[in-house]
Design an enzyme around this catalytic site. Sequence first.
Site, short mmCIF file in Angstrom:
data_model
loop_
_atom_site.label_atom_id
_atom_site.label_comp_id
_atom_site.label_asym_id
_atom_site.label_seq_id
_atom_site.Cartn_x
_atom_site.Cartn_y
_atom_site.Cartn_z
N THR A 135 25.60 11.56 37.33
CA THR A 135 24.60 10.75 36.62
C THR A 135 23.80 9.87 37.58
O THR A 135 24.30 9.48 38.64
CB THR A 135 25.31 9.83 35.59
N ASP A 136 22.58 9.54 37.16
CA ASP A 136 21.77 8.62 37.98
C ASP A 136 22.37 7.22 38.01
O ASP A 136 22.02 6.40 38.86
CB ASP A 136 20.32 8.57 37.47
N GLU A 137 23.32 6.95 37.10
CA GLU A 137 23.89 5.59 37.05
C GLU A 137 24.72 5.26 38.28
O GLU A 137 25.03 4.10 38.52
CB GLU A 137 24.71 5.40 35.77
N TYR A 161 32.04 2.85 33.75
CA TYR A 161 31.64 4.26 33.59
C TYR A 161 31.02 4.80 34.87
O TYR A 161 31.45 5.82 35.42
CB TYR A 161 30.64 4.41 32.42
N LYS A 165 32.25 7.70 37.64
CA LYS A 165 31.47 8.89 38.01
C LYS A 165 31.18 8.88 39.51
O LYS A 165 31.25 9.91 40.17
CB LYS A 165 30.15 8.94 37.22
O1 DAU Z 1 21.42 7.71 32.90
C1 DAU Z 1 22.26 8.71 32.44
C2 DAU Z 1 23.25 8.11 31.49
O2 DAU Z 1 22.60 7.88 30.27
C3 DAU Z 1 24.49 8.96 31.28
O3 DAU Z 1 25.17 9.11 32.50
C4 DAU Z 1 25.41 8.28 30.28
O4 DAU Z 1 26.52 9.07 30.03
C5 DAU Z 1 24.66 8.04 29.00
O5 DAU Z 1 25.50 7.35 28.09
C6 DAU Z 1 23.36 7.28 29.24
O6 DAU Z 1 23.67 5.91 29.56
P1 DAU Z 1 22.91 4.67 28.91
O7 DAU Z 1 23.83 3.52 28.94
O8 DAU Z 1 21.57 4.49 29.53
O9 DAU Z 1 22.69 5.22 27.39
P2 DAU Z 1 22.82 4.47 25.97
O10 DAU Z 1 22.23 5.40 24.97
O11 DAU Z 1 24.18 3.96 25.73
O12 DAU Z 1 21.86 3.22 26.13
C7 DAU Z 1 20.50 3.36 26.49
C8 DAU Z 1 19.91 1.98 26.57
O13 DAU Z 1 19.81 1.46 25.23
C9 DAU Z 1 20.74 0.97 27.33
O14 DAU Z 1 19.86 0.08 28.02
C10 DAU Z 1 21.50 0.19 26.26
C11 DAU Z 1 20.55 0.23 25.09
N1 DAU Z 1 21.14 0.28 23.73
C12 DAU Z 1 22.15 1.16 23.50
C13 DAU Z 1 22.70 1.27 22.24
C14 DAU Z 1 23.81 2.23 21.96
C15 DAU Z 1 20.62 -0.52 22.72
O15 DAU Z 1 19.68 -1.31 22.94
N2 DAU Z 1 21.16 -0.42 21.46
C16 DAU Z 1 22.19 0.44 21.19
O16 DAU Z 1 22.66 0.48 20.02
#
Ligand code: DAU
Length: 355
Positions: A135-137, A161, A165
Amino acid sequence: MYSKRILISGGCGFIGNHLVRHLVKNHPGWLIVNFDALTYAGVAENLKDIENEPNYRFEYGDVMDEFTLSAVFANYAITDVIHLAAESHVDRSVNSPMPFVFSNTVGTVYLLEAARQWWTHEGTFEGHKFYYFSTDEVFGAIHSGDEPFTETSGIVPNSPYSASKASADLFARAYHKTYGLPVIISHCCNAIGGYQFPEKLAPATIDRILNNESVVVYDEGLQSREWIYTDDVVDAAMTVFEKGIPGEAYNIGSGNECKNIDLVNMIIETLWMRKGIDRDEVRKRIKYVANARPGHDFRYAINADKIKAELGWQGAQNDITDCVEKTVDWYLENQEWVEKIKSGEYKTINDTYRY
Ligand code: DAU
């Protein structure tokens, strides 16, 4: 009879099922062995449409179970690995880091070791590949105006996380350097599309809007992510798998950068177009939650020049509008799938695959 016998770990997950389906349908001369532990985010039924294809096998198993792993390598004489299995949700890793250390880091080392043992037993690493989908993270976070991550950016993860990774990245690299295992790594930006577990931003937002719940946005929604549609992820991953050079890493990006609040607003607009929802009423339901994610990364952005220049990847074909509209459409058409996840019915179905 099969020219490749590929073990894909985590094929019942979000990206995994798209990749497995593509491989099974487009490469009848390759045997695709989906090795999946069916943890909470694995949905066996995702692959019901292809489970009777002659070049598909499902093997229930955990990457930390070295005995089952070595049996699968031997039974199928595995030639290649595509390793996707991972605990992937950042918020869960904040609440409970250990499963991430075990599945993502320790599990990757078990898989690397199983491949090393089996291919050593076969006599050569020649003609084999171990593709680790990262992942880019692992590159940490950047600010507005900073240059996007390149393959040589520092590995400075911020969450449990991404640390798990990144640790796996380092082991994968070490297996190449120490043993010559033909390891290839990719670092992908945020994927979006159908079959994503409804804990992630896009599916959670769609679901909350449709169910008249608060639309949860962390902080002020100003964090930014780069979004890539699942078809483009599959296309890039296939390019890395088929053309990548062992020992190299490749970034997978789309150029579709978007602030979280803008993505949420695009989802609202799309649902207004498709379903006639009351946009103003939904916007009033946006709930900004401060400190929802400690250590919240501000921005990820990817420089994908290398995969294009060196492997000839055409680049992402879906812009941010396509990403959002196609994803919203998938969830509208697959509400039954969402209900099975939310009700837990999918777990009962998963149990029938645990043999
Ligand atoms: O960058 C790649 C990554 O993208 C993958 O390696 C991860 O497995 C994947 O979960 C994803 O990580 P993020 O943390 O960026 O994805 P997430 O959908 O959890 O959150 C995206 C953004 O939205 C983050 O800044 C947190 C925010 N968020 C997330 C949720 C679930 C909200 O504002 N509200 C929410 O309910």
